[in-house]
Design a protein around this motif. Structure first.
Motif, PDB file in Angstrom:
ATOM      1  N   ILE A 376      29.978  -7.334 -44.307  1.00 50.41           N
ATOM      2  CA  ILE A 376      28.941  -8.051 -45.071  1.00 50.41           C
ATOM      3  C   ILE A 376      28.223  -8.995 -44.107  1.00 50.41           C
ATOM      4  N   ARG A 377      27.105  -9.540 -44.563  1.00 47.83           N
ATOM      5  CA  ARG A 377      26.350 -10.438 -43.676  1.00 47.83           C
ATOM      6  C   ARG A 377      27.022 -11.804 -43.600  1.00 47.83           C
ATOM      7  N   LEU A 378      26.900 -12.413 -42.426  1.00 49.41           N
ATOM      8  CA  LEU A 378      27.469 -13.759 -42.268  1.00 49.41           C
ATOM      9  C   LEU A 378      26.784 -14.720 -43.249  1.00 49.41           C
ATOM     10  N   SER A 379      25.476 -14.495 -43.450  1.00 48.99           N
ATOM     11  CA  SER A 379      24.734 -15.405 -44.343  1.00 48.99           C
ATOM     12  C   SER A 379      25.274 -15.331 -45.772  1.00 48.99           C
ATOM     13  N   ASP A 380      25.830 -14.167 -46.151  1.00 47.12           N
ATOM     14  CA  ASP A 380      26.379 -14.038 -47.503  1.00 47.12           C
ATOM     15  C   ASP A 380      27.659 -14.853 -47.703  1.00 47.12           C
ATOM     16  N   MET A 381      28.302 -15.172 -46.585  1.00 48.21           N
ATOM     17  CA  MET A 381      29.516 -16.007 -46.670  1.00 48.21           C
ATOM     18  C   MET A 381      29.185 -17.371 -47.276  1.00 48.21           C
ATOM     19  N   ILE A 382      28.009 -17.869 -46.860  1.00 46.81           N
ATOM     20  CA  ILE A 382      27.662 -19.207 -47.346  1.00 46.81           C
ATOM     21  C   ILE A 382      26.637 -19.160 -48.476  1.00 46.81           C
ATOM     22  N   GLY A 383      26.092 -17.963 -48.724  1.00 46.70           N
ATOM     23  CA  GLY A 383      25.063 -17.834 -49.762  1.00 46.70           C
ATOM     24  C   GLY A 383      25.641 -17.825 -51.169  1.00 46.70           C
ATOM     25  N   PRO A 384      24.747 -17.626 -52.175  1.00 49.27           N
ATOM     26  CA  PRO A 384      25.188 -17.767 -53.569  1.00 49.27           C
ATOM     27  C   PRO A 384      25.671 -16.479 -54.238  1.00 49.27           C
ATOM     28  N   LYS A 385      25.536 -15.324 -53.602  1.00 51.15           N
ATOM     29  CA  LYS A 385      25.835 -14.061 -54.306  1.00 51.15           C
ATOM     30  C   LYS A 385      27.247 -14.036 -54.883  1.00 51.15           C
ATOM     31  N   ARG A 386      27.356 -13.477 -56.094  1.00 58.69           N
ATOM     32  CA  ARG A 386      28.675 -13.518 -56.741  1.00 58.69           C
ATOM     33  C   ARG A 386      29.284 -12.152 -56.972  1.00 58.69           C
ATOM     34  N   VAL A 387      28.604 -11.095 -56.473  1.00 54.91           N
ATOM     35  CA  VAL A 387      29.207  -9.770 -56.665  1.00 54.91           C
ATOM     36  C   VAL A 387      30.555  -9.721 -55.949  1.00 54.91           C
ATOM     37  N   ARG A 388      31.456  -8.945 -56.509  1.00 51.68           N
ATOM     38  CA  ARG A 388      32.835  -8.903 -56.005  1.00 51.68           C
ATOM     39  C   ARG A 388      32.909  -8.577 -54.510  1.00 51.68           C
ATOM     40  N   THR A 389      32.055  -7.587 -54.062  1.00 50.83           N
ATOM     41  CA  THR A 389      32.121  -7.149 -52.657  1.00 50.83           C
ATOM     42  C   THR A 389      31.798  -8.282 -51.688  1.00 50.83           C
ATOM     43  N   ILE A 390      31.171  -9.307 -52.176  1.00 52.35           N
ATOM     44  CA  ILE A 390      30.868 -10.445 -51.302  1.00 52.35           C
ATOM     45  C   ILE A 390      31.767 -11.639 -51.643  1.00 52.35           C
ATOM     46  N   ALA A 391      31.969 -11.839 -52.940  1.00 47.09           N
ATOM     47  CA  ALA A 391      32.762 -13.011 -53.355  1.00 47.09           C
ATOM     48  C   ALA A 391      34.204 -12.931 -52.845  1.00 47.09           C
ATOM     49  N   ARG A 392      34.776 -11.721 -52.846  1.00 45.27           N
ATOM     50  CA  ARG A 392      36.180 -11.605 -52.423  1.00 45.27           C
ATOM     51  C   ARG A 392      36.366 -11.931 -50.935  1.00 45.27           C
ATOM     52  N   PRO A 393      35.557 -11.296 -50.049  1.00 45.55           N
ATOM     53  CA  PRO A 393      35.684 -11.685 -48.638  1.00 45.55           C
ATOM     54  C   PRO A 393      35.450 -13.183 -48.424  1.00 45.55           C
ATOM     55  N   ARG A 394      34.546 -13.740 -49.208  1.00 43.96           N
ATOM     56  CA  ARG A 394      34.271 -15.181 -49.059  1.00 43.96           C
ATOM     57  C   ARG A 394      35.552 -15.971 -49.400  1.00 43.96           C
ATOM     58  N   GLN A 395      36.209 -15.555 -50.473  1.00 43.54           N
ATOM     59  CA  GLN A 395      37.447 -16.263 -50.854  1.00 43.54           C
ATOM     60  C   GLN A 395      38.531 -16.073 -49.787  1.00 43.54           C
ATOM     61  N   ILE A 396      38.536 -14.897 -49.186  1.00 46.05           N
ATOM     62  CA  ILE A 396      39.511 -14.653 -48.117  1.00 46.05           C
ATOM     63  C   ILE A 396      39.235 -15.600 -46.946  1.00 46.05           C
ATOM     64  N   ALA A 397      37.959 -15.751 -46.634  1.00 44.40           N
ATOM     65  CA  ALA A 397      37.605 -16.663 -45.533  1.00 44.40           C
ATOM     66  C   ALA A 397      37.998 -18.100 -45.892  1.00 44.40           C
ATOM     67  N   MET A 398      37.825 -18.472 -47.150  1.00 42.92           N
ATOM     68  CA  MET A 398      38.222 -19.821 -47.586  1.00 42.92           C
ATOM     69  C   MET A 398      39.732 -20.014 -47.401  1.00 42.92           C
ATOM     70  N   TYR A 399      40.439 -19.001 -47.852  1.00 43.82           N
ATOM     71  CA  TYR A 399      41.901 -19.056 -47.750  1.00 43.82           C
ATOM     72  C   TYR A 399      42.337 -19.203 -46.293  1.00 43.82           C
ATOM     73  N   LEU A 400      41.743 -18.390 -45.428  1.00 40.30           N
ATOM     74  CA  LEU A 400      42.138 -18.450 -44.016  1.00 40.30           C
ATOM     75  C   LEU A 400      41.732 -19.788 -43.384  1.00 40.30           C
ATOM     76  N   ALA A 401      40.591 -20.312 -43.828  1.00 40.19           N
ATOM     77  CA  ALA A 401      40.144 -21.603 -43.288  1.00 40.19           C
ATOM     78  C   ALA A 401      41.159 -22.693 -43.661  1.00 40.19           C
ATOM     79  N   LYS A 402      41.673 -22.596 -44.874  1.00 33.44           N
ATOM     80  CA  LYS A 402      42.672 -23.590 -45.314  1.00 33.44           C
ATOM     81  C   LYS A 402      43.979 -23.415 -44.530  1.00 33.44           C
ATOM     82  N   GLN A 403      44.332 -22.147 -44.335  1.00 36.20           N
ATOM     83  CA  GLN A 403      45.610 -21.854 -43.661  1.00 36.20           C
ATOM     84  C   GLN A 403      45.585 -22.148 -42.168  1.00 36.20           C
ATOM     85  N   LEU A 404      44.495 -21.796 -41.538  1.00 41.84           N
ATOM     86  CA  LEU A 404      44.499 -21.778 -40.069  1.00 41.84           C
ATOM     87  C   LEU A 404      43.787 -22.963 -39.413  1.00 41.84           C
ATOM     88  N   THR A 405      43.161 -23.796 -40.210  1.00 40.09           N
ATOM     89  CA  THR A 405      42.535 -24.974 -39.593  1.00 40.09           C
ATOM     90  C   THR A 405      43.047 -26.220 -40.322  1.00 40.09           C
TER      91      THR A 405
END
Ligand SMILES: Nc1ncnc2c1ncn2[C@@H]1O[C@H](COP(=O)(O)OP(=O)(O)OP(=O)(O)O)[C@@H](O)[C@H]1O
Length: 454
Positions: A376-405
Motif C-alpha cells: 500500500i502507499r506510505l501516504s495511506d498509512m497516515i491518511g484517512p482511508k478506512r477500507v480493511r486493506t489499508i486500515a489493517r496494515p495501519r493498525q499493524i504499524a501502530m502495534y509495531l510502533a508501540k512494541q518496538l519504539t
C-alpha cells in the motif's frame, strides 16, 4: 610404503581435513601405485576423484612427503571394479567397508571441515529457538523419517548453520554408517555447473542421490537460477522418494523466497518448517555466559566484573555473531592491557559496536516497511482511508510502533496523521486480539520484526 607409515599419514590427514571429510573422501581411496614421485589412487567415480583432487590432493601429497615417500604428484584413476551399492536404511551396518564412503559430509568453504564447535552441547536453548532445536534434535537421532524436509529459517546469525552442523556431528556419532552430505546451496550450484561443464552429470546425480541425509544451507541462494533449481528439485524428489532425510535452511520462510519456483516452495513446505526467532535478553545472556566459560580456560586469571554480561545482552540485540564478536574482542583487549573487564572497559572497547546497535528504530521506518509488505502507499498509512486493506496494515504499524519504539501513544498518534491516542490504543488492541487466532498475521508480524530489527 609400510602399513605403519600409511597409518601415520592417515592420522595426520584426519587432523588436517577433519574426521568426516576423511571418512568421506580419503578413506575410500585405494593406493594403487607409488613410484617415480607419483602416488596413484583408485577412486569410485571420476567426480569423486575430481573432488578429492581439488580439495585434498595437496594435503595428501604433503603428508606422504612428511612420511618420507617423496611424492611430487598425486593422481586419481577410476576403479575398474564396480561401485558398491548403497546399503539400504534397514541394513545399516551391513557392509560399511564395501561402500565408497561411509559418511559423506562436506563443508561450506572448500578445504575447511565442519565447524567442530557447532555441536548441540554448545548450542544455548531459549524460547526463541526451542522449537528449531527440538526439531534438529529429532532429526539428529536418525530414527525413521517423520518430517521431510526439516526447513529451518531465520535472520542472520541466529544459529541455522550451527544447528545443521550439530545434526551432522550427532548423526555421525550415533550412526557412523550413514552418509550425511552437508553443503551450502551455493556449493551445490557450483558443483552442478562444474559437472555440466565437465560432462559428469551422471556422477553428480549419483553422488547426491546416494546419500542418507542431505543438508543444504542457505537455499535462498538458488532462487532465480533456473537449471540449478531444476536439478535441486529432482535431487530432492529422488531422496524423498527413498525416504532419505533432507534438512534445508534459508533466511526466510519458503513462501517468502522470491524467484523460487512454486513447485519447490510447495515441496519445501511439505515437512516441518520452523523458524529461529530473534534472540531475547535471556538467550543472549545465556550465550554470553557460555562463551565466558570457554574463555576462562583460554584467558586464565582474567576477571570480569558483575553486570558486564547483562549490559552486553541488553545493548547488543542485533545477532549472535555480533554478540560473540564483542565478547571475543573484549577478552582479547583486556588480556592485552592486563586489566579486569569492567563496564567502563567494555564501553570503551566496544564503542563502535554499541553505537551501531544503538540505532533507534523510527516510526516512519516501521510505516514504510509495513506499507511495502502489504503493498500500500506510505501516504495511506497516515491518511484517512478506512477500507480493511489499508486500515489493517495501519493498525499493524501502530502495534509495531508501540512494541518496538519507546514512543508514547500520543506521540505515535501524531505520526499517524494526528490521530488521537485512543485510536492508536484501539489499533494495538485489535492486533493483539487477532494474534490469538490469525496465524498468517503472526507470520507477517514475525517477518516484519525481523526486517526492522535486522
Ligand atoms: N543458540 C546459540 N547458542 C550458541 N551459539 C549460537 C547460538 N545461536 C547462534 N550462535 C552462534 O552465532 C554464530 C552465528 O550462527 P550461525 O552461523 O549458525 O548463524 P546462521 O543463522 O547460519 O547465520 P547466516 O544467516 O549468517 O548464515 C555462530 O558462531 C554460532 O555458534
Amino acid at each position: 610404503m609400510t602399513n605403519e607409515t600409511w597409518g601415520l599419514v592417515r592420522e595426520e590427514l584426519i587432523k588436517r581435513v577433519g574426521r568426516t571429510n576423511y571418512a568421506t573422501w580419503i578413506e575410500p581411496l585405494k593406493l594403487s601405485h607409488l613410484r617415480n614421485g607419483v602416488a596413484r589412487f583408485e577412486v569410485p567415480t571420476s567426480f569423486f576423484g575430481d573432488w578429492v583432487n581439488r580439495n585434498f590432493a595437496d594435503h595428501i601429497r604433503a603428508q606422504l612427503n612428511t612420511a618420507g615417500a617423496q611424492v611430487e604428484r598425486v593422481e586419481f584413476t577410476v576403479s575398474s571394479r564396480p561401485a558398491a551399492p548403497v546399503a539400504a536404511p534397514t541394513a545399516p551396518a551391513a557392509a560399511p567397508k564395501a561402500k565408497p564412503a561411509r559418511t559423506a559430509e562436506t563443508e561450506d568453504m572448500p578445504g575447511a571441515p565442519l565447524d567442530a564447535r557447532f555441536t548441540f552441547d554448545s548450542f544455548v536453548v531459549g524460547k526463541p529457538n526451542e522449537l528449531a532445536h527440538a526439531a534438529a534434535r529429532r532429526v539428529a537421532e536418525g530414527g525413521p523419517v517423520t518430517f521431510n524436509p526439516l526447513f529451518l529459517y531465520g535472520g542472520v546469525g541466529l544459529g541455522k548453520t550451527h544447528l545443521m552442523h550439530a545434526i551432522a556431528h550427532e548423526l555421525q556419532t550415533r550412526q557412523p554408517h550413514l552418509r550425511v552430505l552437508y553443503l551450502s546451496a551455493e556449493q551445490f550450484m557450483y558443483r552442478f555447473v562444474q559437472a555440466l561443464r565437465e560432462r559428469q552429470i551422471m556422477d553428480f546425480k549419483e553422488l547426491f542421490r546416494s546419500v542418507d541425509v542431505l543438508m543444504v544451507d542457505d537455499v535462498q541462494f538458488i532462487a532465480g537460477k533456473d537449471s540449478t533449481q531444476e536439478e535441486f528439485f529432482h535431487t530432492f524428489n529422488a531422496l524423498v522418494d527413498q525416504n532419505k532425510q533432507i534438512v534445508i535452511s534459508a533466511d526466510r520462510a519458503p513462501g517468502e523466497i522470491k524467484d523460487l519456483e512454486d513447485r519447490i516452495k510447495s515441496r519445501l513446505q511439505c515437512g516441518l518448517v520452523v523458524d529461529l526467532h530473534p534472540t531475547d535478553y535471556e538467550l543472549r545472556l545465556g550465550i554470553l555466559q557460555q562463551k565466558v566459560e570457554q574463555y576462562r580456560n583460554q584467558y586464565k586469571g582474567l576477571a570480569i566484573s558483575g553486570g558486564v554480561l547483562e549490559f552486553l545482552a541488553h545493548r547488543i540485540t542485533t545477532n549472535v555473531r555480533v554478540l560473540e564478536g564483542a565478547l571475543t574482542r573484549l577478552f582479547a583487549f583486556a588480556s592485552l592491557v592486563g586489566r579486569e573487564i569492567t563496564l567502563e572497559l567494555a564501553q570503551d572497547c566496544l564503542a563502535d559496536i554499541l553505537r551501531a546497535s544503538d540505532r533507534k528504530l523510527t516510526i516512519e521506518e516501521i510505516q514504510r516497511k509495513v506499507a511495502e509488505h502489504y503493498n500500500i502507499r506510505l501516504s495511506d498509512m497516515i491518511g484517512p482511508k478506512r477500507v480493511r486493506t489499508i486500515a489493517r496494515p495501519r493498525q499493524i504499524a501502530m502495534y509495531l510502533a508501540k512494541q518496538l519504539t519507546p514512543r508514547s501513544l500520543p506521540e505515535i498518534g501524531r505520526r499517524f496523521g494526528g490521530r488521537d491516542h485512543t485510536t492508536i490504543m484501539h489499533g494495538v488492541r485489535k492486533i493483539e486480539e487477532l494474534m490469538a487466532t490469525d496465524s498468517q498475521l503472526n507470520d507477517d508480524l514475525q517477518m516484519l520484526r525481523r526486517l526492522l530489527q535486522g
